[in-house]
Design a protein around this motif. Structure first.
Motif, PDB file in Angstrom:
ATOM      1  N   ALA A  74       0.840  -1.205   0.000  1.00 45.17           N
ATOM      2  CA  ALA A  74       0.000   0.000   0.000  1.00 45.17           C
ATOM      3  C   ALA A  74       0.870   1.247   0.000  1.00 45.17           C
ATOM      4  O   ALA A  74       0.553   2.247  -0.658  1.00 45.17           O
ATOM      5  CB  ALA A  74      -0.922  -0.023   1.217  1.00 45.17           C
ATOM      6  N   ALA A  75       2.002   1.214   0.757  1.00 51.96           N
ATOM      7  CA  ALA A  75       2.883   2.377   0.815  1.00 51.96           C
ATOM      8  C   ALA A  75       3.516   2.650  -0.546  1.00 51.96           C
ATOM      9  O   ALA A  75       3.640   3.802  -0.974  1.00 51.96           O
ATOM     10  CB  ALA A  75       3.966   2.140   1.879  1.00 51.96           C
ATOM     11  N   ILE A  76       3.927   1.564  -1.259  1.00 53.14           N
ATOM     12  CA  ILE A  76       4.547   1.747  -2.577  1.00 53.14           C
ATOM     13  C   ILE A  76       3.510   2.289  -3.561  1.00 53.14           C
ATOM     14  O   ILE A  76       3.791   3.184  -4.386  1.00 53.14           O
ATOM     15  CB  ILE A  76       5.157   0.424  -3.062  1.00 53.14           C
ATOM     16  N   ALA A  77       2.287   1.780  -3.457  1.00 50.38           N
ATOM     17  CA  ALA A  77       1.220   2.275  -4.335  1.00 50.38           C
ATOM     18  C   ALA A  77       0.941   3.745  -4.063  1.00 50.38           C
ATOM     19  O   ALA A  77       0.733   4.547  -4.974  1.00 50.38           O
ATOM     20  CB  ALA A  77      -0.054   1.447  -4.131  1.00 50.38           C
ATOM     21  N   ALA A  78       0.974   4.117  -2.775  1.00 53.15           N
ATOM     22  CA  ALA A  78       0.751   5.521  -2.417  1.00 53.15           C
ATOM     23  C   ALA A  78       1.873   6.390  -2.959  1.00 53.15           C
ATOM     24  O   ALA A  78       1.655   7.511  -3.422  1.00 53.15           O
ATOM     25  CB  ALA A  78       0.654   5.658  -0.891  1.00 53.15           C
ATOM     26  N   GLN A  79       3.103   5.889  -2.934  1.00 51.40           N
ATOM     27  CA  GLN A  79       4.246   6.649  -3.438  1.00 51.40           C
ATOM     28  C   GLN A  79       4.066   6.937  -4.936  1.00 51.40           C
ATOM     29  O   GLN A  79       4.352   8.048  -5.407  1.00 51.40           O
ATOM     30  CB  GLN A  79       5.535   5.852  -3.193  1.00 51.40           C
ATOM     31  N   ASN A  80       3.584   5.949  -5.652  1.00 51.46           N
ATOM     32  CA  ASN A  80       3.373   6.125  -7.099  1.00 51.46           C
ATOM     33  C   ASN A  80       2.236   7.095  -7.384  1.00 51.46           C
ATOM     34  O   ASN A  80       2.220   7.769  -8.412  1.00 51.46           O
ATOM     35  CB  ASN A  80       3.102   4.778  -7.752  1.00 51.46           C
ATOM     36  N   VAL A  95      -7.132  10.908   2.008  1.00 56.78           N
ATOM     37  CA  VAL A  95      -8.407  10.272   2.369  1.00 56.78           C
ATOM     38  C   VAL A  95      -8.892   9.390   1.220  1.00 56.78           C
ATOM     39  O   VAL A  95      -9.271   8.224   1.422  1.00 56.78           O
ATOM     40  CB  VAL A  95      -9.455  11.342   2.724  1.00 56.78           C
ATOM     41  N   GLU A  96      -8.835   9.925   0.015  1.00 54.42           N
ATOM     42  CA  GLU A  96      -9.288   9.178  -1.155  1.00 54.42           C
ATOM     43  C   GLU A  96      -8.409   7.965  -1.418  1.00 54.42           C
ATOM     44  O   GLU A  96      -8.894   6.872  -1.715  1.00 54.42           O
ATOM     45  CB  GLU A  96      -9.272  10.130  -2.383  1.00 54.42           C
ATOM     46  N   LEU A  97      -7.080   8.143  -1.235  1.00 56.37           N
ATOM     47  CA  LEU A  97      -6.127   7.058  -1.495  1.00 56.37           C
ATOM     48  C   LEU A  97      -6.295   5.927  -0.461  1.00 56.37           C
ATOM     49  O   LEU A  97      -6.148   4.746  -0.785  1.00 56.37           O
ATOM     50  CB  LEU A  97      -4.695   7.620  -1.448  1.00 56.37           C
ATOM     51  N   SER A  98      -6.628   6.266   0.798  1.00 56.75           N
ATOM     52  CA  SER A  98      -6.846   5.248   1.834  1.00 56.75           C
ATOM     53  C   SER A  98      -7.994   4.331   1.451  1.00 56.75           C
ATOM     54  O   SER A  98      -7.931   3.102   1.645  1.00 56.75           O
ATOM     55  CB  SER A  98      -7.145   5.917   3.187  1.00 56.75           C
ATOM     56  N   LYS A  99      -9.031   4.912   0.910  1.00 55.69           N
ATOM     57  CA  LYS A  99     -10.180   4.114   0.509  1.00 55.69           C
ATOM     58  C   LYS A  99      -9.830   3.183  -0.639  1.00 55.69           C
ATOM     59  O   LYS A  99     -10.217   2.014  -0.655  1.00 55.69           O
ATOM     60  CB  LYS A  99     -11.341   5.018   0.098  1.00 55.69           C
ATOM     61  N   TYR A 181       5.898   1.710   7.618  1.00 55.66           N
ATOM     62  CA  TYR A 181       6.635   2.954   7.340  1.00 55.66           C
ATOM     63  C   TYR A 181       7.594   2.679   6.174  1.00 55.66           C
ATOM     64  O   TYR A 181       8.456   1.796   6.276  1.00 55.66           O
ATOM     65  CB  TYR A 181       7.412   3.403   8.578  1.00 55.66           C
ATOM     66  N   TYR A 182       7.418   3.480   5.071  1.00 48.96           N
ATOM     67  CA  TYR A 182       8.206   3.241   3.848  1.00 48.96           C
ATOM     68  C   TYR A 182       8.896   4.539   3.439  1.00 48.96           C
ATOM     69  O   TYR A 182       8.288   5.624   3.439  1.00 48.96           O
ATOM     70  CB  TYR A 182       7.297   2.758   2.712  1.00 48.96           C
ATOM     71  N   TYR A 183      10.204   4.400   3.081  1.00 45.65           N
ATOM     72  CA  TYR A 183      10.952   5.552   2.595  1.00 45.65           C
ATOM     73  C   TYR A 183      12.128   5.023   1.762  1.00 45.65           C
ATOM     74  O   TYR A 183      12.955   4.253   2.255  1.00 45.65           O
ATOM     75  CB  TYR A 183      11.485   6.379   3.773  1.00 45.65           C
ATOM     76  N   ILE A 191       6.072   7.375   4.182  1.00 47.83           N
ATOM     77  CA  ILE A 191       4.672   7.012   3.956  1.00 47.83           C
ATOM     78  C   ILE A 191       4.298   5.960   5.001  1.00 47.83           C
ATOM     79  O   ILE A 191       4.942   4.915   5.108  1.00 47.83           O
ATOM     80  CB  ILE A 191       4.471   6.462   2.535  1.00 47.83           C
ATOM     81  N   SER A 192       3.250   6.236   5.799  1.00 48.52           N
ATOM     82  CA  SER A 192       2.849   5.342   6.882  1.00 48.52           C
ATOM     83  C   SER A 192       1.394   4.938   6.731  1.00 48.52           C
ATOM     84  O   SER A 192       0.493   5.648   7.184  1.00 48.52           O
ATOM     85  CB  SER A 192       3.057   6.024   8.245  1.00 48.52           C
TER      86      SER A 192
END
Length: 849
Positions: A74-80, A95-99, A181-183, A191-192
């Motif tokens: 999920a963290a890698i997807a959020a980074q992209n 908020v939208e990305l969490s969903k 936690y990703y960095y 990104i947490s």
């Protein structure tokens, strides 16, 4: 009660006692076996439970790792999906990305003024969240920002990623919380993603430790409770992790890992849990909880699984088995007792009859009818006993005459000393009293004699040497006695002589004769030993109306003779009672004098007779008594030797003198030695060399500046011992001086062997220097002998110019005495040093001219 009944009763009582004791021991032995068996069963049960729990925990760990990997994805997807600059990311995007990513919320963390802060988040409560106080979580964030792999032990570690351990909310324990936690350095924020999960709870509810415990308890009714304890946290307050105002308990820190904690006895349980974990062995405790008696077993699982399983079983299971065994034992015991009563009745009849016969004869023998015989024709123990009684009766008859003879010998030893054969004090008092009563007008002299320094011989050479000296002294004095006179040994090295019809002058002459006779050397194992005595004399009836008082007064006079320097005699005088009281006061005060700092040292300078320079000083002790004022050393030193206090006093003198000598060197006085007198008791110490060495090290004084003075009488005992000790002291670098030379019994053979540096001529010779006198010849001889031995010679007690001139003519090396200076206090010595030195130079140079 007849003897037959007594025997039956005694025998039955013994058997009853044995049976009761056996039942008691059997009860406790069986109880211990049952408890140990219970422990073994519990250990096997714990192994089964731990295996099942390990499988369960493996499943939980797998789920936790899967959740952690899901959060990383999920963290890698959020980074992209997000801009790498946090300033271009909005909370609405998160908020939208969490969903979309199916996580509870996403938080972005950045470095900010010495802190790592959650700046933006899909959860409003996570925004502007400081992590500085989060402990190892904060450390992990720092390592991620440094592009380093996370190294803390807790949590899941993957490439560019760390997932914190699962927590249980303190307010809602129905689910677990998990953060990731990703960095990787491509963004300026961590990104947490966070997930709230119930899978693990559901998993544990069906196949977890609690489910295993419930199943185990349902299959065994004797098991009451099974609990998993964390020995590191059990009994301690809960450890919470606080994040954003919420409290969490990490799973690994829970005190109760699984099961319900019922049957609580907290203090006992905490101690047992920790002891089991520490020793690695099961610990069993019997306890009563809520009126129910239970057996608690605390069993450590393994080093890989650091927790303890506590199993509570119903003690009634063990008690039921014990009650059954006790009932069986009681039935058997009653049957045995009945048999014992029957057997003991018939056995007592068989034993009692011959015993009565033996007792009757023994009673006759006890009344003095020795030789009576018992007639019993038996080959058992009673027959042997009858034979022994017969032998005893005949032996008593044979020994009657022998006892009469020994009685005479016992009577003799009741009145005579075993070692010397002299009358003892009991016989002496009896004889003296009879003489006094038969003629109360007859004058009798009582001589109380004590050997000087006899203890020194005993301690140095042994008691065999002391006994030989006592017998030799007895023989010498006994040979001087006239008919009707008596000598008695009253103990130790003390003797008392009774001289009937003797005047004071005759008593004085006889005492002088005894002193001279004892001055002759004694020979023991080829060695010459010298011993002197102190004699106290009192007269009857002049010095007392009762013999006991006269003897006591003679004893008192003997102590006065010792005080006057030993090897002399003293007549009793009335003022000696005051002296005895003063002596008691001094002895009591001396025991406190060191502690109260009442002793002080005075120093008398020694002068080189050729150059006039002060070469050193002799340390002389003084005692300022708080009530009696200044006490002379001649008065308290002998008392210190008698009481043994001279050892501690002498050590104080040695330490104080060494400190002062070094202090004068630091104050600018010339480097010069200090002389310290050693008493015979000090020289006798086995650790004397160690004490001297220790004091030199403590004070810092160089050994060559210390001179130890010993009297020549010390050298007369055990030549090899004295030489060995002197050599050991010399090896330390310390100088040795023979003090009061000429007053004792030294011979050239001793002087040639002893490793000493200086001879000190006694002042008694110096005081009587006159032209052509014997003392002059003695001094001349001593100086010449010292020069031949290549040792230094010093004369003490120099008070006149004539004495100094004579010593210069004889080429004496050093002098000391009132001609140059009296003994001075520390302050006086320091202040007057230059003045004394100048005066000494003047006197020496004047005589040299």
């Amino acid at each position: 009660m007849s003897l037959k009944k007594k025997l039956s009763f005694i025998f039955s009582t013994i058997v009853t006692f044995i049976l009761i004791l056996n039942n008691i021991l059997s009860y406790y032995y069986t109880r211990d076996l049952l408890i140990k068996d219970q422990e073994k069963q519990m250990e096997l049960l714990v192994k089964e439970i731990s295996i099942a729990i390990n499988h369960s925990q493996f499943g939980v760990e797998s789920l936790e790792n899967a959740i952690g990997e899901k959060l990383r994805a999920a963290a890698i997807a959020a980074q992209n999906a997000l801009d790498p600059d946090i300033n271009k990311v909005t909370n609405e995007q998160l908020v939208e990305l969490s969903k979309k990513l199916d996580v509870s919320y996403i938080t972005l963390l950045v470095k900010e003024k010495g802190d790592i802060v959650g700046v933006k988040s899909s959860d409003p409560q996570e925004r502007n969240l400081s992590t500085k106080e989060w402990g190892y979580w904060y450390t992990a964030f720092q390592q991620l920002f440094s592009n380093k792999n996370v190294t803390i032990p807790q949590g899941q570690k993957l490439s560019n990623y760390w997932s914190g351990p699962m927590n249980v909310s303190a307010s809602n324990p129905d689910h677990v919380d998990k953060w990731g936690y990703y960095y990787d350095g491509t963004t300026n924020y961590i990104i947490s993603p966070y997930m709230r999960d119930k899978q693990i709870m559901d998993f544990e509810e069906h196949i977890g430790p609690d489910a295993i415990v419930k199943k185990t308890l349902s299959n065994n009714k004797s098991l009451l409770n099974i609990t998993g304890f964390n020995p590191n946290t059990f009994g301690l307050p809960p450890v919470y992790t606080e994040q954003n105002g919420k409290k969490f308990i990490e799973l690994e820190n829970k005190a109760i890992q699984f099961g319900e904690y019922e049957y609580k006895d907290k203090n006992v349980d905490v101690s047992a849990v920790r002891k089991a974990m520490k020793t690695g062995k099961p610990i069993s405790v019997q306890s009563t909880v809520n009126g129910k008696k239970v057996l608690k077993s605390f069993i450590p699982v393994s080093a890989q699984n650091p927790y303890v399983i506590g199993i509570v079983t119903d003690y009634k299971v063990i008690q039921d088995v014990l009650n059954k065994q006790l009932l069986n034992n009681l039935i058997i015991s009653i049957a045995i007792l009945a048999l014992v009563f029957i057997v003991s009745y018939f056995l007592s009849r068989y034993i009692v009859s011959p015993i009565n016969q033996i007792l009757l004869k023994v009673d006759e023998i006890a009344k003095g009818n020795f030789g009576e015989q018992v007639i019993i024709e038996r080959r058992d123990e009673l027959g042997a006993l009858a034979n022994q009684v017969n032998v005893m009766s005949l032996n008593l008859l044979d020994h009657t005459d022998e006892l009469k003879k020994k009685n005479e010998e016992i009577q003799y030893h009741a009145y005579y000393d075993f070692l010397t054969g002299l009358p003892n004090l009991r016989f002496f008092n009896k004889t003296a009293l009879e003489l006094a009563n038969s003629n109360d007008k007859e004058t009798m002299a009582f001589l109380f004699l004590d050997l000087d320094r006899f203890k020194f011989i005993n301690d140095l050479l042994g008691h065999s040497a002391g006994d030989a000296i006592l017998r030799a002294v007895t023989n010498r004095i006994s040979s001087l006695l006239k008919e009707g006179e008596m000598m008695s040994r009253i103990g130790g090295d003390e003797f008392i002589l009774l001289l009937p019809n003797t005047s004071c002058k005759e008593a004085n002459d006889r005492a002088q004769t005894i002193l001279k006779e004892l001055e002759k050397p004694f020979i023991y194992e080829g060695n010459e030993l010298f011993i002197t005595s102190s004699i106290g004399i009192s007269m009857y009836p002049t010095d007392g109306k009762h013999v006991e008082d006269v003897i006591k007064n003679a004893d008192m006079a003997m102590y006065r003779a010792k005080e006057q320097g030993r090897n002399n005699l003293q007549f009793y005088t009335a003022d000696m009672n005051d002296w005895i009281q003063r002596r008691a006061i001094l002895e009591k005060g001396m025991r406190q004098a060191l502690e109260h700092d009442e002793f002080t040292l005075y120093y008398q300078p020694k002068v080189d007779i050729n150059t006039g320079k002060i070469t050193g000083s002799e340390a002389l002790i003084r005692w300022r008594h708080p009530q009696l004022g200044m006490i002379s050393p001649q008065e308290f030193i002998p008392l210190a030797e008698e009481t043994g206090l001279i050892v501690s006093v002498g050590e104080w003198v040695l330490r104080t003198a060494c400190k002062q000598s070094l202090e004068w060197q630091r104050l600018g006085l010339p480097k010069m030695g200090v002389s310290v007198n050693l008493s015979p008791r000090q020289f006798q110490q086995a650790n004397l060399v160690e004490i001297v060495s220790k004091i030199l090290k403590e004070t810092g004084l160089a050994p060559e500046y210390l001179e130890l003075e010993i009297t020549e009488t010390i050298a007369m005992y055990n030549e090899s011992y004295v030489i060995a000790k002197l050599k050991a002291l010399k090896d330390l670098g310390v100088k040795i001086a023979i003090d009061d030379f000429g007053t004792g019994y030294s011979s050239l053979s001793y002087l040639k062997k002893f490793p000493f540096h200086t001879l000190k001529i006694d002042k008694s010779f110096i005081q009587d220097i006159e032209e052509g006198s014997d003392d002059n010849k003695i001094i001349t001889t001593i100086i010449a002998m010292a020069h031949n031995l290549k040792v230094n010679v010093i004369a003490e007690g120099v008070e006149t110019a004539e004495q100094l001139q004579f010593l210069q003519q004889q080429q004496c090396n050093e002098v000391q005495g009132y001609l140059f200076s009296k003994p001075l206090s520390v302050e006086e010595f320091y202040k007057a040093f230059s003045e004394i030195q100048e005066a000494a130079l003047t006197k020496i140079n004047r005589k040299s001219e």
